[in-house]
Design an enzyme around this catalytic site. Structure first.
Site, PDB file in Angstrom:
ATOM      1  N   PHE A  10     -12.086  -8.179  12.688  1.00  0.00           N
ATOM      2  CA  PHE A  10     -10.926  -8.565  11.885  1.00  0.00           C
ATOM      3  C   PHE A  10     -10.515  -7.409  10.972  1.00  0.00           C
ATOM      4  CE2 PHE A  10      -9.247 -10.489   7.910  1.00  0.00           C
ATOM      5  CZ  PHE A  10      -8.033 -10.907   8.436  1.00  0.00           C
ATOM      6  N   GLN A  11      -9.245  -7.140  10.930  1.00  0.00           N
ATOM      7  CA  GLN A  11      -8.678  -6.050  10.135  1.00  0.00           C
ATOM      8  C   GLN A  11      -9.359  -4.715  10.383  1.00  0.00           C
ATOM      9  OE1 GLN A  11      -8.287  -7.430   6.009  1.00  0.00           O
ATOM     10  NE2 GLN A  11      -6.239  -8.190   6.501  1.00  0.00           N
ATOM     11  N   GLU A  47       0.825  -1.220   0.000  1.00  0.00           N
ATOM     12  CA  GLU A  47       0.000   0.000   0.000  1.00  0.00           C
ATOM     13  C   GLU A  47       0.856   1.266   0.000  1.00  0.00           C
ATOM     14  OE1 GLU A  47      -0.575  -2.618   1.910  1.00  0.00           O
ATOM     15  OE2 GLU A  47      -2.660  -3.240   1.580  1.00  0.00           O
ATOM     16  N   MET A  54      23.850   9.365   3.473  1.00  0.00           N
ATOM     17  CA  MET A  54      23.699  10.682   4.095  1.00  0.00           C
ATOM     18  C   MET A  54      24.029  10.619   5.580  1.00  0.00           C
ATOM     19  SD  MET A  54      23.251  13.745   3.356  1.00  0.00           S
ATOM     20  CE  MET A  54      22.248  14.358   1.995  1.00  0.00           C
ATOM     21  N   LYS A  60     -17.723  -1.452   4.816  1.00  0.00           N
ATOM     22  CA  LYS A  60     -18.140  -2.382   3.772  1.00  0.00           C
ATOM     23  C   LYS A  60     -19.646  -2.343   3.530  1.00  0.00           C
ATOM     24  CE  LYS A  60     -17.314  -7.088   2.202  1.00  0.00           C
ATOM     25  NZ  LYS A  60     -16.725  -8.379   2.557  1.00  0.00           N
TER      26      LYS A  60
END
Lengths: 169, 574
Positions: free
Chosen positions: B114-115, B52, B474, B164
């Site tokens: 869930f999630q 993602e 760096m 959802k």
């Protein structure tokens, strides 16, 4: 100006905001991100249920506070945010005091209540509970007067403010 | 006539098409299945990413390369939390983006489903605005408001948390005008600047003996290039630009001194130190360009044009602040300008340019600067250059000059390693047919390299140049210069063979190890257009970026070349 020479003060802010979930989170994060503590916070619906009024008292340096105000005004859910610390506005706060108060000292306690225009809301053999409204300074003074009795509990609503006359807050 | 009912997901996709969305960057999951289902029948291209974070940076690169609002679609929980770095990157650099996150059904919110993650709560500090949809009837308005907020004023990412049950619900969608009844009383889009302030600024510009214009990302975002050019040429004022302001005023123009700040050119910084007036056009006086705030041009008049009122006086206190859109404000200013005499000043900064040029050794080991200089020449300065974050980014900023703002894409404010490759994919999708070069370091590249698959599948002819010094360069540079060469956590032992890695993804791989190879290999890579290719440039491991202004120091403390004596640790910044 050298670091550490910042002007620290207590500021009273009024915010006009959308009355929606999450708005309070967005606002408090603007303070917490800068390590700024909120001393008191009052939120309630306004005459228009789509909006809420928030009154926030916070202490800190003025420069950071100006940045906080700008960042608050940038939030989509904040219609406006303003610092009223240096303006003549109506300011009120309500406090409930529950103090140790047996019969021997009751007259003295009630005299203090009288002087501060406080109202008795509950009385028991050992305690006295009073409500009083006024400016923060007045309530602080009353607290000092009650301290020798023993303050069992104290709850303050936090400051609310409103512009005078026709001016909108 | 009865309006046909569609699912929330179908309405969402229809609105995306109405908004002109060409691509959705994302990865599915349980809570977004209805939306991915709706995509099957619609004319909108899904770019399936491998992570993602890759999706958000791709959207970012697309938005910066095209100026259009980009769309990300991810699932709930970890899908949403994986976008946080990309949201921060987009917020810091004012990139227009709508990020749609699936969410557990509304009835399960707060039940540790869930999630499930508190996506709104987690992302409040990294979005311009966000929505948690609770009622399907709000969907058209919320999606349209999200696009409006993302793309107007100071652009930024807007997040929609989409449970959802809302994407699965049936609703009546009335078409284009449905949901246009925005109620945003707290949102103001500044356009025209205050006439009086603009008049004052114009007068000060004319009176100044040693004026300087500082060009920032705001000038790119508002397409202010023509107005900027007119102002600079009329007034004969030298220009410096920030990392993200590159190209808004052509860097090949004789009046442009290039990037200022920590790793800016010495001549740009010298001009900043000596100027008697500095006007920022859409720059926020970042600590990377200003150094010490209290020692930044103390004697110069300061003018600041910015669309965000919160930027005025935030860190550098200015004499004239103008809130408005850069293009509009400059157009208002142009008719008021009366050129002063800057001939001596222009001559003086020209001398700085000749006396303190950028330099490096071309003989001996392969140098990153050399690779970039040749690459710049081969592309004729016309490529869209996308970078990652680190030493290579600063060298690219110094050597890959930009003549158009949309041709330079880099993570500035957030300094997000892993940005380069996915952002280049987004840029190439948005600008097909144009050369896109991703310049990345071996450190940052490995944070998002799984997107090589995404680039390969889409057959995007991106040139991925890995400046490979086997170090987190760096930080190594700081430890080398300021921490007694006590190296800690910077050795990238265990790097893969990047050429073989590219080949394993089905991509073409090249390698450069000697200065003599540079031109030949780069030319072969530029001529290869069947898909992405990777060029592993095995550069000198111990090179440092110069000039450098130690963090928190004033610009006059700039170090031009490797110091002979030990330096103190920087105290004032990161």
């Amino acid at each position: 100006m050298a670091n550490g020479m910042k002007e620290i003060g207590r500021h009273s802010l009024s915010l006009y905001v959308s009355n929606k979930p999450g708005v309070l989170n967005r606002i408090t994060q603007v303070f917490s991100r800068r390590g700024y503590n909120i001393d008191s916070l009052v939120v309630s619906e306004t005459q228009d249920p789509r909006f809420s009024r928030m009154n926030i008292v916070a202490s800190g340096d003025r420069e950071t506070l100006e940045q906080i105000l700008k960042q608050l005004n940038k939030l989509v859910d904040v219609i406006h945010a303003k610092d009223y610390s240096f303006e003549d506005v109506i300011q009120k706060e309500l406090v409930l005091f529950k103090i140790d108060c047996t019969a021997e000292v009751r007259t003295e306690a009630l005299q203090i209540c009288d002087a501060f225009k406080a109202r008795t809301v509950d009385l028991s053999a050992d305690t006295l509970t009073v409500e009083v409204t006024g400016t923060t300074e007045k309530l602080d003074a009353m607290k000092t007067m009650f301290e020798p009795f023993g303050i069992r509990e104290l709850v303050r609503t936090g400051k609310v403010l409103m512009a005078r006359g026709k001016a909108a807050t | 006539m009865a309006v046909k009912k569609s699912t929330g997901a179908e309405v969402l996709v229809d609105i995306l098409i109405e908004e002109g969305v060409e691509f959705i960057f994302g990865l599915p999951g349980g809570s977004t299945i209805p939306v991915f289902d709706a995509l099957v029948d619609k004319r909108i291209r899904l770019i399936l990413t491998r992570h993602e974070q890759g999706a958000v940076h791709m959207a970012d690169g697309y938005a910066r390369a095209t100026g259009k609002t980009a769309v990300v679609l991810v699932t709930s929980g970890p899908g949403a939390t994986n976008t946080v770095t990309g949201l921060l990157t987009a917020l810091m650099d004012s990139v227009p983006m709508v990020v749609i996150c699936g969410q557990t059904p509304s009835s399960s919110l707060g039940l540790d489903a869930f999630q499930e993650a508190d996506t709104s709560g987690i992302t409040y500090p990294v979005v311009k605005h966000s929505y948690l949809l609770k009622d399907p009837a709000d969907l058209p308005r919320v999606v349209k408001e999200a696009f409006y907020l993302a793309g107007t004023g100071r652009p930024g990412p807007v997040l929609i948390d989409l449970p959802k049950d809302i994407s699965a619900a049936l609703l009546e969608y009335g078409g284009k005008e449905d949901g246009r009844d925005f109620h945003l009383p707290g949102y103001v889009v500044p356009t025209r600047g205050d006439e009086e302030a603009i008049g004052r600024a114009a007068r000060l510009l004319g009176e100044a003996k040693r004026p300087l214009v500082l060009v920032g990302h705001g000038a790119v975002i508002s397409n202010a290039s023509p107005e900027l050019k007119a102002l600079i040429e009329t007034m004969q004022i030298p220009v410096v630009n920030t990392l993200l302001g590159k190209g808004a005023f052509p860097e090949t123009h004789p009046l442009n001194l290039g990037m200022l700040g920590m790793h800016g050119t010495a001549y740009a910084n010298k001009a900043v130190i000596e100027c008697d007036l500095i006007m920022s056009v859409g720059s926020r006086w970042d600590d990377r360009i200003v150094g010490r705030y209290d020692e930044f041009c103390p004697a110069a008049m300061k003018i600041h044009i910015d669309i965000d009122p919160a930027e005025i006086d935030k860190v550098v206190k200015v004499d004239v602040g103008i809130i408005g859109d850069a293009k509009t404000v400059l157009a208002q200013m142009l008719p008021l300008l009366e050129p002063g005499d800057t001939a001596d000043w222009v001559k003086r900064v020209g001398r700085f340019r000749r006396e303190y040029p950028l330099k490096y050794k071309k003989e001996g080991k392969l140098r990153a600067q050399h690779v970039m200089e040749e690459l710049y020449r081969l592309c004729d300065g016309k490529a869209v250059v996308v970078t990652d974050v680190g030493q290579h980014q600063m060298w690219a900023a110094q050597y890959m000059l930009a003549d158009s703002g949309n041709n330079w894409i880099s993570s500035g404010g957030a300094g997000t390693m892993g940005f380069g490759l996915p952002a280049a994919i987004g840029a190439q999708l948005g600008r097909p047919g144009e050369p896109v070069v991703a310049i990345v370091g071996d450190g940052g590249f490995q944070m998002t390299l799984a997107e090589l698959a995404t680039a390969g599948i889409a057959k995007l002819p991106i040139k991925i140049v890995v400046i490979n010094n086997h170090y987190l360069g760096m930080v190594r540079q700081w430890q080398n210069l300021f921490y007694d060469e006590r190296y800690s956590g910077v050795d990238l032992e265990g790097n893969p063979d990047f050429v073989k890695l590219a080949q394993s993804y089905g991509l073409k791989g090249f390698r450069i190890t000697r200065p003599a190879d540079i031109r030949r290999v780069l030319k072969a890579a530029m001529d290869y257009n069947e898909g992405p290719c990777l060029i592993d440039a095995e550069v000198e491991k111990h090179d440092n970026v110069f000039p450098i202004v130690p963090a928190g120091a004033a610009l006059r403390n700039m170090i031009l070349e490797p110091p002979k004596r030990k330096l103190e640790k920087p105290t004032g910044g990161t």
